[in-house]
Design a protein around this motif. Structure first.
Motif, PDB file in Angstrom:
ATOM      1  N   ALA A   1       0.431  -1.448   0.055  1.00  0.00           N
ATOM      2  CA  ALA A   1       0.325   0.061  -0.078  1.00  0.00           C
ATOM      3  C   ALA A   1       0.578   1.057   0.026  1.00  0.00           C
ATOM      4  N   VAL A   2       1.335   1.873  -1.178  1.00  0.00           N
ATOM      5  CA  VAL A   2       2.049   2.698  -1.317  1.00  0.00           C
ATOM      6  C   VAL A   2       1.661   3.443  -2.460  1.00  0.00           C
ATOM      7  N   ARG A   3       0.937   4.773  -1.454  1.00  0.00           N
ATOM      8  CA  ARG A   3       0.201   6.180  -2.318  1.00  0.00           C
ATOM      9  C   ARG A   3       0.988   7.467  -2.793  1.00  0.00           C
ATOM     10  N   ARG A   4       0.771   8.376  -3.296  1.00  0.00           N
ATOM     11  CA  ARG A   4       1.612   9.083  -4.012  1.00  0.00           C
ATOM     12  C   ARG A   4       1.066  10.712  -3.884  1.00  0.00           C
ATOM     13  N   LEU A   5       1.285  11.414  -2.774  1.00  0.00           N
ATOM     14  CA  LEU A   5       0.933  12.074  -2.524  1.00  0.00           C
ATOM     15  C   LEU A   5       1.034  13.611  -3.252  1.00  0.00           C
ATOM     16  N   ALA A   6       0.966  14.778  -4.016  1.00  0.00           N
ATOM     17  CA  ALA A   6       1.486  15.468  -4.864  1.00  0.00           C
ATOM     18  C   ALA A   6       0.907  16.152  -4.254  1.00  0.00           C
ATOM     19  N   GLY A   7       1.923  17.801  -3.893  1.00  0.00           N
ATOM     20  CA  GLY A   7       1.241  19.212  -3.585  1.00  0.00           C
ATOM     21  C   GLY A   7       1.839  19.048  -1.898  1.00  0.00           C
ATOM     22  N   ASP A   8       1.421  19.858  -1.575  1.00  0.00           N
ATOM     23  CA  ASP A   8       1.760  20.749  -0.700  1.00  0.00           C
ATOM     24  C   ASP A   8       1.643  19.313   0.536  1.00  0.00           C
ATOM     25  N   PRO A   9       3.218  18.528   1.175  1.00  0.00           N
ATOM     26  CA  PRO A   9       2.951  17.796   1.856  1.00  0.00           C
ATOM     27  C   PRO A   9       2.217  17.648   3.171  1.00  0.00           C
ATOM     28  N   GLU A  10       2.514  19.251   3.633  1.00  0.00           N
ATOM     29  CA  GLU A  10       1.640  19.021   4.379  1.00  0.00           C
ATOM     30  C   GLU A  10       0.523  18.824   4.176  1.00  0.00           C
ATOM     31  N   ARG A  11       0.206  19.797   4.022  1.00  0.00           N
ATOM     32  CA  ARG A  11      -1.924  19.647   3.361  1.00  0.00           C
ATOM     33  C   ARG A  11      -3.017  17.852   2.670  1.00  0.00           C
ATOM     34  N   GLU A  12      -1.446  17.560   2.139  1.00  0.00           N
ATOM     35  CA  GLU A  12      -2.305  16.210   1.683  1.00  0.00           C
ATOM     36  C   GLU A  12      -2.368  15.487   2.805  1.00  0.00           C
ATOM     37  N   VAL A  13      -1.167  15.451   3.555  1.00  0.00           N
ATOM     38  CA  VAL A  13      -1.115  14.312   5.173  1.00  0.00           C
ATOM     39  C   VAL A  13      -2.184  14.059   5.589  1.00  0.00           C
ATOM     40  N   LEU A  14      -2.772  15.994   6.260  1.00  0.00           N
ATOM     41  CA  LEU A  14      -3.700  16.078   6.785  1.00  0.00           C
ATOM     42  C   LEU A  14      -5.092  15.480   5.970  1.00  0.00           C
ATOM     43  N   ARG A  15      -5.445  16.398   5.102  1.00  0.00           N
ATOM     44  CA  ARG A  15      -6.474  15.592   4.235  1.00  0.00           C
ATOM     45  C   ARG A  15      -6.042  13.626   4.048  1.00  0.00           C
ATOM     46  N   LEU A  16      -5.373  13.378   3.818  1.00  0.00           N
ATOM     47  CA  LEU A  16      -5.729  11.831   3.976  1.00  0.00           C
ATOM     48  C   LEU A  16      -5.665  11.249   5.589  1.00  0.00           C
ATOM     49  N   LEU A  17      -5.230  12.216   6.527  1.00  0.00           N
ATOM     50  CA  LEU A  17      -5.713  11.713   7.665  1.00  0.00           C
ATOM     51  C   LEU A  17      -6.908  11.685   8.173  1.00  0.00           C
ATOM     52  N   GLY A  18      -7.188  12.742   7.607  1.00  0.00           N
ATOM     53  CA  GLY A  18      -8.910  13.496   8.056  1.00  0.00           C
ATOM     54  C   GLY A  18      -9.632  12.355   7.356  1.00  0.00           C
ATOM     55  N   ARG A  19      -9.494  11.694   5.852  1.00  0.00           N
ATOM     56  CA  ARG A  19     -10.268  11.390   4.793  1.00  0.00           C
ATOM     57  C   ARG A  19     -10.355   9.642   5.533  1.00  0.00           C
ATOM     58  N   GLU A  20     -10.035   9.041   5.477  1.00  0.00           N
ATOM     59  CA  GLU A  20      -9.143   7.333   5.221  1.00  0.00           C
ATOM     60  C   GLU A  20      -8.899   6.945   7.628  1.00  0.00           C
ATOM     61  N   GLY A  21      -9.057   7.580   8.078  1.00  0.00           N
ATOM     62  CA  GLY A  21      -8.766   7.270   9.306  1.00  0.00           C
ATOM     63  C   GLY A  21      -8.226   7.236   9.754  1.00  0.00           C
ATOM     64  N   PHE A  22      -7.187   7.524  10.138  1.00  0.00           N
ATOM     65  CA  PHE A  22      -5.499   6.761  10.176  1.00  0.00           C
ATOM     66  C   PHE A  22      -5.607   7.346  11.431  1.00  0.00           C
ATOM     67  N   ASP A  23      -5.239   6.450  12.290  1.00  0.00           N
ATOM     68  CA  ASP A  23      -5.111   6.621  14.136  1.00  0.00           C
ATOM     69  C   ASP A  23      -3.315   7.046  14.269  1.00  0.00           C
ATOM     70  N   GLU A  24      -2.607   7.034  13.506  1.00  0.00           N
ATOM     71  CA  GLU A  24      -1.115   6.805  13.778  1.00  0.00           C
ATOM     72  C   GLU A  24      -0.044   7.502  12.757  1.00  0.00           C
ATOM     73  N   LEU A  25       0.813   8.309  12.832  1.00  0.00           N
ATOM     74  CA  LEU A  25       1.554   8.859  11.882  1.00  0.00           C
ATOM     75  C   LEU A  25       2.898   8.424  12.474  1.00  0.00           C
ATOM     76  N   ALA A  26       4.220   8.035  11.060  1.00  0.00           N
ATOM     77  CA  ALA A  26       5.430   8.103  11.331  1.00  0.00           C
ATOM     78  C   ALA A  26       6.699   8.349  10.295  1.00  0.00           C
ATOM     79  N   LEU A  27       7.294   8.960  10.512  1.00  0.00           N
ATOM     80  CA  LEU A  27       7.667  10.306   9.754  1.00  0.00           C
ATOM     81  C   LEU A  27       9.431  10.638  10.547  1.00  0.00           C
ATOM     82  N   SER A  28       9.976  11.335   9.123  1.00  0.00           N
ATOM     83  CA  SER A  28      11.117  11.505  10.131  1.00  0.00           C
ATOM     84  C   SER A  28      11.636  12.967  10.539  1.00  0.00           C
ATOM     85  N   GLY A  29      12.260  12.382  11.782  1.00  0.00           N
ATOM     86  CA  GLY A  29      12.010  13.771  12.965  1.00  0.00           C
ATOM     87  C   GLY A  29      12.986  14.639  12.143  1.00  0.00           C
TER      88      GLY A  29
END
Lengths: 185, 125
Positions: free
Chosen positions: B67-95
């Motif tokens: 399950a690999v998605r590509r999020l074009a556009g502003d990274p913060e906006r797109e990640v927040l949209r995806l979180l809201g849309r698909e009910g993720f409860d956790e996030l991991a990313l590089s610090g």
């Protein structure tokens, strides 16, 4: 070179001695290969809360490799008695500039030792012909930011949790011609 | 649990870019964990392709759905949209990255998501 007139001439020549406000005589001198052991002991003595932005490394086995990097270029130590109480160094950034790091032992902070270390290192950098110098600092580390301001660093570039500061080459007049020295790291 | 791993291709090597996914697979192997990877930033570049391919390979090797998605556009906006849309409860990313002298440089996306993501966040370093 630093004794004459012109920009950078107020930077000290090494070695020199300075009495801190508590009456302790601190010697400032260039850091050489023979200092590695005492610099290592200095960093190994750091409390976890004395570290900044992940350095010096907390894991003992990571300290050696980190020192290899930090001791490769120009550096200055502040010595009280036979003990290193402060260290400042320049690390090549791979783009023609240098990153500056400076650490002072807890009991010697707020005594002008950090400022003296940075000025001593800038004087050394001047004699070595080093160009642009930059650093990062935590936004809330006001004592460190004050030291960097006093020694000619200004805020550059984008900012988040940490601030990026830079200064022109030590031989350049900080009051002019600084725009051409580049922006963020 | 549905966990979203965000990867940011750019100047870092593919190995560094994939580190948050590697960490998650190593430490969060529990059964029933839904794992999705989102590759942010400009699409189509060689860095983005390398990150996507590397992520698929790691997921496949771990026996998980690719399950690999590509999020074009502003990274913060797109990640927040995806979180809201698909009910993720956790996030991991590089610090973030390190300076030449080893100082931690928090990534801008990490800083922004730290402030704005409504879910638990793991910053991998």
């Amino acid at each position: 070179m630093t004794g004459g007139r012109g920009p950078g001439s107020d930077l000290p020549d090494l070695p020199f001695e300075r009495q801190d406000p508590l009456g302790r005589r601190i010697e400032f001198r260039a850091c050489g290969p023979a200092d590695r052991g005492s610099v290592e002991a200095f960093y190994a003595s750091f409390d976890p809360a004395d570290r900044a932005q992940g350095i010096p490394p907390a894991r003992p086995e990571a300290l050696g490799p980190w020192l290899d990097v930090v001791l490769e270029g120009a550096g200055v130590v502040a010595v009280h008695g036979d003990r290193v109480v402060g260290h400042a160094a320049l690390v090549r950034d791979g783009s023609g500039g240098h990153e500056l790091v400076v650490f002072v032992l807890q009991g010697y902070r707020g005594t002008g030792t950090g400022t003296a270390l940075v000025r001593a290192l800038l004087g050394l950098a001047l004699s070595l012909g080093v160009g642009r110098i930059w650093l990062t600092v935590q936004r809330w580390n006001h004592p460190a930011i004050a030291v960097y301001r006093k020694t000619g660093f200004v805020r550059v570039g984008d900012e988040g949790l940490e601030i990026v500061m830079a200064r022109p080459a030590p031989h350049a007049d900080p009051a002019s011609g600084w725009a051409g020295a580049g922006s963020g790291p | 649990m549905n966990l979203l791993v965000v990867l940011e291709p750019g100047e870092a090597s593919v190995e560094e870019v994939l580190a948050p996914l590697r960490w998650t697979l190593d430490r969060r192997g529990e059964a029933g964990l839904g794992l999705t990877v989102a590759v942010v930033g400009p699409t189509g570049g060689p860095e983005a392709h390398a990150a996507e391919d590397g992520a698929r390979e790691l997921l496949r090797a771990a026996g998980r759905p690719e399950a690999v998605r590509r999020l074009a556009g502003d990274p913060e906006r797109e990640v927040l949209r995806l979180l809201g849309r698909e009910g993720f409860d956790e996030l991991a990313l590089s610090g973030g990255t390190r300076t030449p002298a080893g100082k931690i440089r928090p990534g801008r996306l990490a800083e922004r998501l730290l402030l704005n993501a409504p879910v638990t966040l793991t910053l991998v370093r």
